[in-house]
Design a protein around this motif. Sequence first.
Motif, short mmCIF file in Angstrom:
data_model
loop_
_atom_site.label_atom_id
_atom_site.label_comp_id
_atom_site.label_asym_id
_atom_site.label_seq_id
_atom_site.Cartn_x
_atom_site.Cartn_y
_atom_site.Cartn_z
N UNK A 132 0.83 -1.21 0.00
CA UNK A 132 0.00 0.00 0.00
C UNK A 132 0.87 1.26 0.00
N UNK A 133 1.86 1.29 0.87
CA UNK A 133 2.71 2.48 0.96
C UNK A 133 3.46 2.70 -0.36
N UNK A 134 4.05 1.65 -0.89
CA UNK A 134 4.81 1.81 -2.14
C UNK A 134 3.89 2.13 -3.32
N UNK A 135 2.68 1.62 -3.32
CA UNK A 135 1.73 1.97 -4.39
C UNK A 135 1.42 3.46 -4.34
N UNK A 136 1.17 3.97 -3.15
CA UNK A 136 0.85 5.40 -3.01
C UNK A 136 2.04 6.28 -3.37
N UNK A 137 3.21 5.90 -2.90
CA UNK A 137 4.41 6.71 -3.16
C UNK A 137 4.80 6.66 -4.64
N UNK A 138 4.66 5.50 -5.25
CA UNK A 138 5.14 5.34 -6.63
C UNK A 138 4.22 5.97 -7.67
N UNK A 139 2.95 6.14 -7.35
CA UNK A 139 1.97 6.61 -8.34
C UNK A 139 2.41 7.86 -9.10
N UNK A 140 2.75 8.96 -8.43
CA UNK A 140 3.15 10.14 -9.21
C UNK A 140 4.44 9.92 -10.01
N UNK A 141 5.33 9.09 -9.51
CA UNK A 141 6.59 8.87 -10.20
C UNK A 141 6.42 7.99 -11.44
N UNK A 142 5.48 7.07 -11.38
CA UNK A 142 5.14 6.28 -12.57
C UNK A 142 4.60 7.22 -13.65
N UNK A 143 3.72 8.13 -13.24
CA UNK A 143 3.17 9.10 -14.20
C UNK A 143 4.27 10.02 -14.75
N UNK A 144 5.20 10.44 -13.89
CA UNK A 144 6.31 11.28 -14.35
C UNK A 144 7.16 10.55 -15.39
N UNK A 145 7.41 9.29 -15.14
CA UNK A 145 8.19 8.49 -16.08
C UNK A 145 7.49 8.45 -17.43
N UNK A 146 6.19 8.30 -17.39
CA UNK A 146 5.39 8.29 -18.62
C UNK A 146 5.47 9.65 -19.32
N UNK A 147 5.41 10.73 -18.55
CA UNK A 147 5.52 12.09 -19.12
C UNK A 147 6.88 12.26 -19.78
N UNK A 148 7.95 11.85 -19.12
CA UNK A 148 9.28 12.00 -19.71
C UNK A 148 9.40 11.23 -21.02
N UNK A 149 8.82 10.05 -21.08
CA UNK A 149 8.86 9.28 -22.33
C UNK A 149 8.03 9.96 -23.41
N UNK A 150 6.84 10.43 -23.04
CA UNK A 150 5.93 11.05 -24.01
C UNK A 150 6.46 12.36 -24.56
N UNK A 151 7.32 13.02 -23.79
CA UNK A 151 7.86 14.32 -24.23
C UNK A 151 9.32 14.22 -24.67
#
Length: 187
Positions: A132-151
């Motif tokens: 639970x803790x790692x899911x919550x913490x990782x969520x924005x960073x997973x999205x950031x990784x996606x943003x970096x790839x998309x841009x």
Amino acid sequence: MSERMRYLGKASNDELARKMMKVVWVLSVVVLGLVVAMRRIKLPLPEGVDLTFLPAVNAGLNTGVALLLVGGLVAVLKGRITLHRILMSVAVLFSVAFLLCYVAYHITTGETTFGGEGWVKTVYYVILVTHVVLAAVSFPFILMTLVFAATNQFGKHKRLSRRIYPIWLYVAVTGPIVYLMLKPYYA
């Protein structure tokens, strides 16, 4: 020219990345708020509607995410960037589907309590809490990784993904483990 070189040669879009990062943080706060709220809010389901199948669906989605993440890693290591992008995009879609099903289940259904005893109970709670803790913490960073790839910010994408990938994989693997350990106690 290799597929990897074609991608690396693309110009980065820093302005779009800045805009998308704002969306990442807003979305992260909204999702966190929703997850916290669903513990306090219970919505009644219409007569005859039963969502007790959703924990199994969630375990299946998490298993799918884990397999897609491993496939995505293998693809990028072999230079198959298009396949990597497809697998990682599907992993994100499965994760979004998981999140929607998770919230739908928990906002409409009471908590299931683990009934194991002794060391098994300790193992369950260690896995659950870290999941639970790692899911919550990782969520924005997973999205950031996606943003970096998309841009096309592949340097940033690679640096962040090396840190967040193992956490995302851990969350995806431990989700089905939590489900299997809790399955005998579902009503």
